[in-house]
Design a protein around this motif. Structure first.
Motif, PDB file in Angstrom:
ATOM      1  N   PHE A 222      41.632  22.399  65.533  1.00 42.63           N
ATOM      2  CA  PHE A 222      42.896  22.954  66.010  1.00 42.63           C
ATOM      3  C   PHE A 222      44.047  22.089  65.506  1.00 42.63           C
ATOM      4  O   PHE A 222      43.977  20.854  65.558  1.00 42.63           O
ATOM      5  CB  PHE A 222      42.928  22.995  67.540  1.00 42.63           C
ATOM      6  N   THR A 223      45.099  22.730  65.021  1.00 42.85           N
ATOM      7  CA  THR A 223      46.267  21.984  64.555  1.00 42.85           C
ATOM      8  C   THR A 223      47.130  21.563  65.734  1.00 42.85           C
ATOM      9  O   THR A 223      47.368  22.341  66.661  1.00 42.85           O
ATOM     10  CB  THR A 223      47.114  22.817  63.584  1.00 42.85           C
ATOM     11  N   VAL A 224      47.608  20.323  65.688  1.00 42.80           N
ATOM     12  CA  VAL A 224      48.457  19.785  66.754  1.00 42.80           C
ATOM     13  C   VAL A 224      49.572  18.963  66.124  1.00 42.80           C
ATOM     14  O   VAL A 224      49.482  18.549  64.962  1.00 42.80           O
ATOM     15  CB  VAL A 224      47.643  18.900  67.727  1.00 42.80           C
ATOM     16  N   SER A 225      50.607  18.702  66.886  1.00 49.30           N
ATOM     17  CA  SER A 225      51.723  17.905  66.369  1.00 49.30           C
ATOM     18  C   SER A 225      51.513  16.410  66.575  1.00 49.30           C
ATOM     19  O   SER A 225      52.107  15.598  65.866  1.00 49.30           O
ATOM     20  CB  SER A 225      53.034  18.337  67.039  1.00 49.30           C
ATOM     21  N   ASP A 226      50.654  16.034  67.542  1.00 53.72           N
ATOM     22  CA  ASP A 226      50.460  14.613  67.853  1.00 53.72           C
ATOM     23  C   ASP A 226      48.988  14.361  68.170  1.00 53.72           C
ATOM     24  O   ASP A 226      48.535  14.598  69.294  1.00 53.72           O
ATOM     25  CB  ASP A 226      51.348  14.231  69.035  1.00 53.72           C
ATOM     26  N   VAL A 227      48.251  13.895  67.183  1.00 52.48           N
ATOM     27  CA  VAL A 227      46.808  13.666  67.343  1.00 52.48           C
ATOM     28  C   VAL A 227      46.544  12.615  68.412  1.00 52.48           C
ATOM     29  O   VAL A 227      45.663  12.778  69.274  1.00 52.48           O
ATOM     30  CB  VAL A 227      46.183  13.248  65.992  1.00 52.48           C
ATOM     31  N   ALA A 228      47.290  11.510  68.376  1.00 54.20           N
ATOM     32  CA  ALA A 228      47.071  10.426  69.326  1.00 54.20           C
ATOM     33  C   ALA A 228      47.300  10.888  70.763  1.00 54.20           C
ATOM     34  O   ALA A 228      46.538  10.520  71.674  1.00 54.20           O
ATOM     35  CB  ALA A 228      47.979   9.247  68.996  1.00 54.20           C
ATOM     36  N   ALA A 229      48.330  11.690  70.986  1.00 53.50           N
ATOM     37  CA  ALA A 229      48.607  12.188  72.335  1.00 53.50           C
ATOM     38  C   ALA A 229      47.473  13.070  72.835  1.00 53.50           C
ATOM     39  O   ALA A 229      47.091  13.006  74.016  1.00 53.50           O
ATOM     40  CB  ALA A 229      49.929  12.949  72.349  1.00 53.50           C
ATOM     41  N   CYS A 230      46.910  13.889  71.957  1.00 57.67           N
ATOM     42  CA  CYS A 230      45.774  14.741  72.341  1.00 57.67           C
ATOM     43  C   CYS A 230      44.564  13.887  72.704  1.00 57.67           C
ATOM     44  O   CYS A 230      43.853  14.170  73.678  1.00 57.67           O
ATOM     45  CB  CYS A 230      45.417  15.693  71.206  1.00 57.67           C
ATOM     46  N   ALA A 231      44.323  12.845  71.916  1.00 57.36           N
ATOM     47  CA  ALA A 231      43.184  11.968  72.183  1.00 57.36           C
ATOM     48  C   ALA A 231      43.336  11.273  73.527  1.00 57.36           C
ATOM     49  O   ALA A 231      42.380  11.170  74.309  1.00 57.36           O
ATOM     50  CB  ALA A 231      43.039  10.955  71.056  1.00 57.36           C
ATOM     51  N   ARG A 232      44.544  10.774  73.824  1.00 54.32           N
ATOM     52  CA  ARG A 232      44.752  10.090  75.101  1.00 54.32           C
ATOM     53  C   ARG A 232      44.634  11.075  76.277  1.00 54.32           C
ATOM     54  O   ARG A 232      44.108  10.725  77.339  1.00 54.32           O
ATOM     55  CB  ARG A 232      46.143   9.436  75.120  1.00 54.32           C
ATOM     56  N   ALA A 233      45.124  12.297  76.090  1.00 45.25           N
ATOM     57  CA  ALA A 233      45.008  13.304  77.137  1.00 45.25           C
ATOM     58  C   ALA A 233      43.550  13.668  77.385  1.00 45.25           C
ATOM     59  O   ALA A 233      43.130  13.869  78.525  1.00 45.25           O
ATOM     60  CB  ALA A 233      45.809  14.546  76.757  1.00 45.25           C
ATOM     61  N   ALA A 234      42.754  13.752  76.304  1.00 46.06           N
ATOM     62  CA  ALA A 234      41.333  14.048  76.461  1.00 46.06           C
ATOM     63  C   ALA A 234      40.648  12.967  77.288  1.00 46.06           C
ATOM     64  O   ALA A 234      39.870  13.260  78.211  1.00 46.06           O
ATOM     65  CB  ALA A 234      40.674  14.170  75.095  1.00 46.06           C
ATOM     66  N   THR A 245      41.722   9.020  63.588  1.00 44.42           N
ATOM     67  CA  THR A 245      42.597   8.475  62.559  1.00 44.42           C
ATOM     68  C   THR A 245      44.010   8.953  62.879  1.00 44.42           C
ATOM     69  O   THR A 245      44.244   9.647  63.872  1.00 44.42           O
ATOM     70  CB  THR A 245      42.188   8.954  61.157  1.00 44.42           C
ATOM     71  N   ASP A 246      44.955   8.608  62.024  1.00 43.18           N
ATOM     72  CA  ASP A 246      46.330   9.052  62.264  1.00 43.18           C
ATOM     73  C   ASP A 246      46.454  10.570  62.213  1.00 43.18           C
ATOM     74  O   ASP A 246      47.291  11.148  62.918  1.00 43.18           O
ATOM     75  CB  ASP A 246      47.265   8.436  61.218  1.00 43.18           C
ATOM     76  N   ASP A 247      45.644  11.221  61.380  1.00 41.48           N
ATOM     77  CA  ASP A 247      45.795  12.655  61.145  1.00 41.48           C
ATOM     78  C   ASP A 247      44.712  13.513  61.773  1.00 41.48           C
ATOM     79  O   ASP A 247      44.792  14.748  61.712  1.00 41.48           O
ATOM     80  CB  ASP A 247      45.828  12.940  59.645  1.00 41.48           C
ATOM     81  N   GLU A 248      43.699  12.902  62.387  1.00 40.49           N
ATOM     82  CA  GLU A 248      42.596  13.713  62.898  1.00 40.49           C
ATOM     83  C   GLU A 248      41.817  12.946  63.961  1.00 40.49           C
ATOM     84  O   GLU A 248      41.653  11.731  63.875  1.00 40.49           O
ATOM     85  CB  GLU A 248      41.664  14.101  61.744  1.00 40.49           C
ATOM     86  N   ALA A 249      41.336  13.665  64.969  1.00 41.19           N
ATOM     87  CA  ALA A 249      40.474  13.066  65.986  1.00 41.19           C
ATOM     88  C   ALA A 249      39.386  14.056  66.361  1.00 41.19           C
ATOM     89  O   ALA A 249      39.653  15.241  66.561  1.00 41.19           O
ATOM     90  CB  ALA A 249      41.279  12.676  67.223  1.00 41.19           C
ATOM     91  N   ILE A 250      38.150  13.548  66.428  1.00 38.72           N
ATOM     92  CA  ILE A 250      37.026  14.343  66.910  1.00 38.72           C
ATOM     93  C   ILE A 250      36.862  14.035  68.389  1.00 38.72           C
ATOM     94  O   ILE A 250      36.671  12.877  68.776  1.00 38.72           O
ATOM     95  CB  ILE A 250      35.741  14.024  66.143  1.00 38.72           C
ATOM     96  N   VAL A 261      40.964  17.858  66.559  1.00 43.79           N
ATOM     97  CA  VAL A 261      42.406  18.134  66.459  1.00 43.79           C
ATOM     98  C   VAL A 261      42.897  17.534  65.154  1.00 43.79           C
ATOM     99  O   VAL A 261      42.567  16.398  64.808  1.00 43.79           O
ATOM    100  CB  VAL A 261      43.186  17.582  67.671  1.00 43.79           C
ATOM    101  N   THR A 262      43.653  18.325  64.430  1.00 40.97           N
ATOM    102  CA  THR A 262      44.120  17.957  63.086  1.00 40.97           C
ATOM    103  C   THR A 262      45.643  18.038  63.038  1.00 40.97           C
ATOM    104  O   THR A 262      46.225  19.016  63.512  1.00 40.97           O
ATOM    105  CB  THR A 262      43.518  18.897  62.038  1.00 40.97           C
ATOM    106  N   SER A 263      46.276  17.051  62.465  1.00 39.58           N
ATOM    107  CA  SER A 263      47.727  17.021  62.405  1.00 39.58           C
ATOM    108  C   SER A 263      48.271  18.116  61.502  1.00 39.58           C
ATOM    109  O   SER A 263      47.654  18.479  60.482  1.00 39.58           O
ATOM    110  CB  SER A 263      48.189  15.660  61.878  1.00 39.58           C
ATOM    111  N   HIS A 264      49.430  18.640  61.860  1.00 33.58           N
ATOM    112  CA  HIS A 264      50.122  19.596  61.005  1.00 33.58           C
ATOM    113  C   HIS A 264      50.402  19.002  59.628  1.00 33.58           C
ATOM    114  O   HIS A 264      50.575  19.723  58.649  1.00 33.58           O
ATOM    115  CB  HIS A 264      51.453  20.021  61.636  1.00 33.58           C
ATOM    116  N   ARG A 265      50.454  17.689  59.540  1.00 32.97           N
ATOM    117  CA  ARG A 265      50.747  17.017  58.272  1.00 32.97           C
ATOM    118  C   ARG A 265      49.542  17.015  57.328  1.00 32.97           C
ATOM    119  O   ARG A 265      49.695  16.777  56.135  1.00 32.97           O
ATOM    120  CB  ARG A 265      51.171  15.567  58.514  1.00 32.97           C
ATOM    121  N   SER A 266      48.333  17.241  57.862  1.00 29.80           N
ATOM    122  CA  SER A 266      47.133  17.156  57.044  1.00 29.80           C
ATOM    123  C   SER A 266      47.058  18.323  56.078  1.00 29.80           C
ATOM    124  O   SER A 266      47.518  19.428  56.374  1.00 29.80           O
ATOM    125  CB  SER A 266      45.884  17.136  57.911  1.00 29.80           C
ATOM    126  N   PRO A 267      46.435  18.124  54.898  1.00 26.93           N
ATOM    127  CA  PRO A 267      46.287  19.234  53.954  1.00 26.93           C
ATOM    128  C   PRO A 267      45.434  20.340  54.548  1.00 26.93           C
ATOM    129  O   PRO A 267      44.486  20.071  55.257  1.00 26.93           O
ATOM    130  CB  PRO A 267      45.577  18.576  52.761  1.00 26.93           C
TER     131      PRO A 267
END
Length: 267
Positions: A222-234, A245-250, A261-267
């Motif tokens: 899923f694309t998100v604007s803030d990977v780190a925020a999603c990880a902390r919320a999880a 990582t900065d752009d992705e979290a499993i 969750v994958t950053s909007h910035r990722s390819p």
């Protein structure tokens, strides 16, 4: 599907799997508890919810008012695994199931009739679970396929062998208009629908591995604007972070279902 946990629409104007096929067209989560699932994904992904037609155990997740995923809190009741499952559009559910079985896959559920379409839950010959859907696609199909989810990735034993299996079952790279395009890019097989990347297949998973994260499986991104925020919320809501990582979290949700969750910035 009319019961809203797989692709459906009330509108006669939406596209159907007879026009676009072979592409991922929906994702559905099998969970144990509706309320806990709603709370977790609201906190992590900001989703809203509406009830589905099958009853109290089912929900539709909404992002900005548009359906993005289905939730079926029936894992314990139906003795099913807690997991995210992608569904692929097919012209004929019966034919797709037959082709899968002929090539070593298995049918766990269906095909079953769920007006206005038909569905089945399958496993490929390496054990990765996926669904198929014949019928109307979700409303705002163009928006769904571009952003929700970003794409899905198959981690499997042999990407080339898997691409042959799915290509033959789902009609990838076939002649009729509307089918998906398949390319081989480095070590990955890439699936595109109308130019957009919809799925990737990569080698490396182990068929008999005790850890489910390295067994063959489809991973929903899923694309998100803030990977780190999603990880902390999880983590704050009973889930866990498997890799970040900065752009992705499993991530794992509170029930144990794995997603990315994958950053909007990722390819």
């Amino acid at each position: 599907m009319r019961h809203d946990t797989t692709p459906a629409s009330r509108s006669a104007e939406v596209l159907s799997t007879h026009h676009i096929y072979g592409a991922p067209c929906w994702v559905s989560l099998t969970s144990r508890d509706v309320r806990a699932t709603e709370e977790f994904y609201t906190a992590v992904l900001g989703w809203q919810w509406r009830k589905a037609k099958l009853g109290d155990h089912f929900r539709i997740a909404l992002a900005d008012g548009s359906p993005v995923a289905g939730i079926a809190a029936v894992a314990a009741m139906w003795q099913m695994a807690v997991a995210w499952t992608p569904y692929f559009a097919v012209r004929s559910a019966d034919e797709a199931v037959g082709r899968a079985q002929e090539r070593g896959g298995t049918a766990a559920v269906g095909p079953i009739s769920l007006p206005p379409g038909r569905a089945a839950l399958l496993a490929d010959r390496d054990g990765a679970t996926f669904g198929i859907w014949e019928g109307a696609l979700v409303p705002n199909w163009e928006r769904w396929r571009r952003s929700a989810p970003a794409f899905i990735r198959l981690h499997t034993r042999d990407a080339f062998d898997a691409a042959i299996f799915y290509g033959e079952v789902l009609g990838w790279a076939s002649a009729p208009q509307g089918c998906c395009e398949v390319t081989y890019e480095g070590d990955e097989v890439v699936l595109r629908s109308h130019g957009d990347v919809m799925a990737r297949i990569e080698s490396g998973a182990l068929g008999a591995a005790p850890d489910p994260t390295i067994r063959p499986h489809w991973q929903v991104h899923f694309t998100v604007s803030d990977v780190a925020a999603c990880a902390r919320a999880a983590e704050a809501h009973g889930g866990s972070v498997l890799r970040e990582t900065d752009d992705e979290a499993i991530l794992r949700d509170a029930d144990g279902a794995q997603f990315t969750v994958t950053s909007h910035r990722s390819p």
